[in-house]
Design a protein around this motif. Structure first.
Motif, PDB file in Angstrom:
ATOM      1  N   LEU A  42       0.826  -1.204   0.000  1.00 10.61           N
ATOM      2  CA  LEU A  42       0.000   0.000   0.000  1.00 10.61           C
ATOM      3  C   LEU A  42       0.862   1.258   0.000  1.00 10.61           C
ATOM      4  CD1 LEU A  42      -2.846  -0.902   2.527  1.00 10.61           C
ATOM      5  CD2 LEU A  42      -3.058  -0.651   0.053  1.00 10.61           C
ATOM      6  N   LEU A  69      -2.288   4.556   4.937  1.00 11.58           N
ATOM      7  CA  LEU A  69      -2.958   3.548   5.764  1.00 11.58           C
ATOM      8  C   LEU A  69      -1.950   2.679   6.493  1.00 11.58           C
ATOM      9  CD1 LEU A  69      -5.862   2.423   3.377  1.00 11.58           C
ATOM     10  CD2 LEU A  69      -5.869   4.206   5.135  1.00 11.58           C
ATOM     11  N   THR A  70      -0.670   3.007   6.339  1.00 13.38           N
ATOM     12  CA  THR A  70       0.398   2.284   7.026  1.00 13.38           C
ATOM     13  C   THR A  70       1.200   3.291   7.853  1.00 13.38           C
ATOM     14  OG1 THR A  70       1.966   2.590   5.214  1.00 13.38           O
ATOM     15  CG2 THR A  70       0.539   0.644   5.122  1.00 13.38           C
ATOM     16  N   TYR A  77      -0.443  -2.883   7.486  1.00 13.62           N
ATOM     17  CA  TYR A  77      -1.637  -2.029   7.451  1.00 13.62           C
ATOM     18  C   TYR A  77      -2.190  -1.833   8.853  1.00 13.62           C
ATOM     19  CZ  TYR A  77      -6.655  -1.120   7.123  1.00 13.62           C
ATOM     20  OH  TYR A  77      -7.914  -0.627   7.311  1.00 13.62           O
ATOM     21  N   GLN A 102     -10.005   5.557   2.802  1.00 17.64           N
ATOM     22  CA  GLN A 102     -10.027   4.115   3.051  1.00 17.64           C
ATOM     23  C   GLN A 102     -11.341   3.520   2.573  1.00 17.64           C
ATOM     24  OE1 GLN A 102      -8.415   1.999   6.525  1.00 17.64           O
ATOM     25  NE2 GLN A 102     -10.521   1.472   7.094  1.00 17.64           N
TER      26      GLN A 102
END
Length: 628
Positions: A42, A69-70, A77, A102
């Motif tokens: 990601l 998102l990390t 994640y 998201q």
């Protein structure tokens, strides 16, 4: 905060709104779900190998800081909005750009994964670029649309006003799944936006609605929470009266209809509640009333063939509701049948969990039937009859048994709207789902009940020589359009394809599908298209111009089909739309002329004059419904 290593799992769970933010459960809270998203590296955006979320400002196109998102490691994640971590006030979440990113990324990825699961292969975008852009705040309006021009889905939004909360279409599961389905189908069947019969564009809208409606059931506990009033039980109010009816037959009818009516009233059968709540109902009935004033609730459409004579159903969204209604009414009838055997408690209620389970099974099975059929649809000139035919064919090839009667229920529902499978555009070498080629007429055409042009037969082909495999490279047949064309060339008579007309093989794809009983079916799917471009005076006999159509402008006729081969390269199935089907071509020309669908030079059949890249945007602006 939950930490998930993306290297160690095939999917990862991401928290999303499972329904529009205004739809509440018994606890008066919005309905969240953790949905499975294919695991991958990601990047910020978020950005994966198939989707890229880009948050830009309307007007200035200034890009916001991409969402991560990390926490530094792109393979680990963190779900910052899972149960127990997200804000208690839903309004905070609605206005959170990170959660919006998201939400739209997860629902889009989940939707694409459903298609690829049932078709057994990766699906390309129309642009042939690897990634589709998702733009959460592209326009200030309660709408969204897929754009070929931008290779993107553009989501609209409205600020809070007059006591109403902010509205972001990128937070609506229905809207995201609907628009991403448009993009997926455009990659699979790019010619469905070309000028043709009205069913073709309506199918785009219908499939998008059906994927949005049926895929919701696959998310954990969503159906259960929408059914549950907090007691864990559900009561069908008409059960008592129906069981007390001394006329057993009439009582059973009341019993079934009463349960169906209650299940139809759920938000699970309606589309885009928050958009519907922000719109003023228009003359075309662009919103549906009730607790949640949804944009569409097609399941309530009366089952009658009368729509065919109503000009309002020439509009793609309205026409699509016919197909959606047939499938959703089938789903409800199957659901009612499946819960018929459940034990009714002493208080005349049923266990919510068991009722929800049967709904999930019904919806998932129907969705699988629809998606598996996409490869068997003709590449051009689609009609609703072809949809039913392809669904039944694909399902019979993968599952010989139909324990719960899905196929019969679909046939009955479609027939109630005046739609019956043709007899017969499908030719099956196995002789299982359609007449064998040698049972068809001598020219290889198995279409019954439709007039074909009296076009002179090709003197250099023979219809009854059987399928020939000499000189073919069966390995190349799996991937090469040229090799498939050689197969067509050598078997033109047996297949009923006149190769004197311009014929082009447009795609060759491998597919691996798994049936409900575990049967694995490996196939090679090849699409071909035929074109005839001529001045009106040179059209085949029987193809007639509508009154008033100019005689000095060119006309293009289309036909085509799908050839299916098994894993060993043997021919198994031919789905076709004969280019010389006079009835269809006359109907098509009349429709194009009546709706002034001509190219920029005035010709009919090649383009509607708008340009391919803008067609989806125009589709969403040309209707009183004006959405999705």
């Amino acid at each position: 905060m939950p930490e998930r290593n993306l290297l160690l799992q095939d999917t990862v769970s991401m928290t999303v709104f499972a329904q529009d933010p205004i739809v509440m459960d018994a606890s008066k809270g919005p309905i969240f779900a953790e949905i499975a998203v294919p695991a991958e590296r990601l990047q910020r955006g978020p950005r994966g190998h198939r989707f890229h979320v880009v948050d830009i400002a309307v007007g200035t196109n200034a890009a916001a800081e991409p969402v991560a998102l990390t926490d530094g490691d792109p393979w680990v994640y963190h779900d910052r909005w899972t149960d127990g971590l997200r804000p208690k006030d839903p309004a905070e979440l609605v206005d959170n750009a990170g959660f919006r990113a998201q939400n739209v990324f997860a629902v889009a990825s989940h939707t694409l994964a459903l298609f690829e699961q049932h078709l057994g292969r990766p699906i390309p975008w129309y642009s042939r670029f690897p990634q589709l852009y998702l733009i959460p705040k592209a326009r200030v309006e309660a709408n969204a649309f897929y754009s070929r021009e931008h290779n993107a889905v553009l989501f609209g939004w409205l600020p809070a006003a007059a006591g109403l909360p902010s509205l972001y279409t990128a937070l609506s599961y229905d809207v995201i799944a609907h628009e991403v389905t448009h993009a997926i189908l455009d990659g699979l069947r790019p010619r469905y936006t070309e000028p043709g019969l009205p069913d073709q564009l309506a199918f785009h809208e219908a499939l998008a609605d059906l994927v949005a409606l049926l895929s919701v059931f696959s998310m954990p506990h969503v159906a259960e929470r929408l059914l549950d009033d907090g007691s864990g039980r559900i009561q069908f109010e008409t059960d008592i009266e129906a069981m007390a009816n001394p006329n057993q037959q009439e009582g059973q009818r009341q019993f079934t209809e009463g349960r169906a009516t209650k299940l139809k009233s759920l938000p699970l059968t309606s589309l885009a509640e928050q958009i519907g709540g922000r719109r003023v109902p228009g003359p075309a009935g662009s919103t549906v009333g009730g607790r949640y004033p949804a944009l569409r609730r097609s399941v309530d459409l009366p089952a009658t063939p009368a729509w065919r004579k109503d000009p309002a159903y020439d509009e793609p969204h309205r026409r699509a509701e016919v197909l959606v209604a047939a499938v959703m009414q089938t789903m409800v009838s199957i659901w009612v049948g499946r819960i018929d055997q459940l034990r009714i408690g002493d208080d005349n209620t049923l266990d919510v969990l068991r009722v929800a389970e049967e709904g999930v099974k019904s919806a998932q099975h129907l969705l699988a039937m629809l998606l598996r059929a996409l490869d068997y649809l003709p590449p051009v000139e689609l009609e609703f009859e072809d949809v039913l035919d392809s669904v039944l064919t694909a399902d019979r090839r993968l599952a010989s048994e139909d324990e719960h009667g899905y196929r019969d229920a679909l046939i009955a529902a479609f027939k109630s709207f005046g739609i019956e499978a043709p007899e017969h555009n499908l030719v099956d070498q196995d002789g299982v789902v359609a007449p064998r080629p040698d049972a068809a007429s001598s020219n290889g055409n198995a279409t019954v009940g439709r007039q074909r042009a009296p076009y002179p037969a090709d003197p250099d082909t023979k219809a009854k020589v059987g399928i020939r495999y000499e000189h073919l490279n069966l390995g190349a047949l799996r991937t090469s359009p040229e090799e498939v064309y050689e197969f067509i060339w050598n078997n033109a008579g047996a297949l009923g394809i006149d190769v004197r007309l311009t014929t082009r093989v447009e795609r060759v794809l491998a597919s691996t599908r798994v049936g409900p009983d575990g049967l694995i079916l490996n196939e090679v799917i090849a699409d071909y298209v035929q074109m005839l471009h001529a001045m009106p005076g040179n059209l085949p006999d029987g193809v007639e111009l509508p009154d008033g159509m100019p005689t000095d402008q060119p006309v293009e006729l289309l036909g085509g089909g799908v050839l299916v081969f098994d894993q060993f390269g043997r021919f198994r199935l031919h789905q076709r739309k004969p280019i010389l089907d006079v009835d269809r071509q006359n109907h098509r020309l009349k429709y194009l002329f009546d709706h002034n669908l001509r190219d920029r030079s005035g010709g009919f059949g090649t383009s509607d004059g708008r340009g391919d890249k803008l067609r989806f945007a125009m589709l969403h602006q040309d209707t009183d419904l004006d959405v999705l």
